[in-house]
Enzyme design. Structure first.
Site: not given
Ligand code: PAF
Length: 280
Positions: A150, A187, A33
């Protein structure tokens, strides 16, 4: 760093800016992140993150209640990376009434892979992302940054932005990995020590599948089956290990050129479900 808890406060805080750069998250932030935040920083005149664990994208039996919530640590990391504004709505702010208006992404893209094994997942993701976009970028447009970890989510969101003509540029960040190659994920924290050591078998399986696909004279589903069997033999419960075309995430064929493909996998190790992918 300013923290906005309501949509009204967020809009007030954003009023002076013309091009926010936005990173939506569900919190429990890790280096992946933070890399997305660093990528976002030069792309706007204000850097915005959101933390919202979105109930709509969890199936009833999934880990919504146990999803890690680490507010203090998340705020400290966002502050340190230079985030200007954190939008952290309470559920009652974002969903003041049952969310009956929902975004249904194109089933050709969203009902396979994750969508097949987590029905409704992309309806939940699409709905919350569209709503977060409306809150953060609705007045000005701007840039939003998502991770390639993702992969299918990124594609669903790109398609949504394109087909709904939203004035938003989507920027993709590379997957961050631990030293052994495991993709960073919130996770991963659910894994025991032994499971954490085993977890690298997923990216290794994708690497092997991609290598075999490249080297085979007539690559196809038999290679995917081999990869599934190998993971099962190690005690995993795989949902899918497959090679797709990057352009539309449809199954790859022997005619597709290398450099246009992505191997994607999702598998459960004990009770933890991990996903990963590899472009090749
Ligand atoms: O990838 C994520 O953390 C979630 O799917 C998101 C894009 C914040 C939507 O809740």
């Amino acid at each position: 760093m300013l923290i906005a808890r309501s949509i009204a406060d967020l809009r007030q805080a954003l009023a002076p800016y013309r091009h926010p750069a936005f990173v939506p998250t569900m919190g429990n932030l890790h280096d992946g992140h933070i890399a997305l935040m660093r990528l976002a920083k030069p792309l706007g005149d204000v850097t915005v993150a959101s933390i919202f664990v979105n109930r709509l994208q969890f199936l009833p039996h999934e880990d919504f209640d146990s999803y890690p919530r680490t507010w203090e640590a998340d705020c400290a990391q966002l502050q340190a990376v230079g985030c200007d504004l954190l939008f952290a709505p309470r559920e009652a702010d974002l969903y003041p009434q049952p969310q009956t208006v929902k975004l249904h992404p194109d089933p050709a893209l969203a009902d396979r892979l994750e969508g097949q094994f987590r029905p409704g997942f992309f309806v939940g993701v699409g709905t919350v992302v569209l709503k977060l976009f409306a809150c953060v970028l609705g007045k000005t447009g701007g840039t939003a940054v998502f991770g390639k970890k993702d992969y299918q989510q990124l594609m669903v969101i790109r398609q949504m932005v394109q087909q709904l003509a939203l004035p938003i540029e989507i920027v993709a960040g590379e997957t961050c990995r631990a030293a052994d190659g495991l993709a960073l994920s919130s996770r991963n924290g659910f894994l025991s020590l032994a499971e954490r050591q085993e977890a690298v078998a997923l990216p290794l399986a994708l690497q092997q599948l991609a290598r075999r696909w490249r080297e085979a004279r007539n690559p196809g589903p038999a290679l995917e089956q081999q990869a599934l069997d190998a993971l099962r033999a190690r005690g995993w419960q795989p949902d899918y290990l497959t090679v797709c075309r990057r352009a539309d995430l449809q199954p790859a064929t022997a005619q597709d050129a290398p450099g246009t493909l992505v191997a994607l996998g999702a598998a459960r190790l004990a009770t933890t479900r991990l996903i990963d992918n590899l472009e090749f």
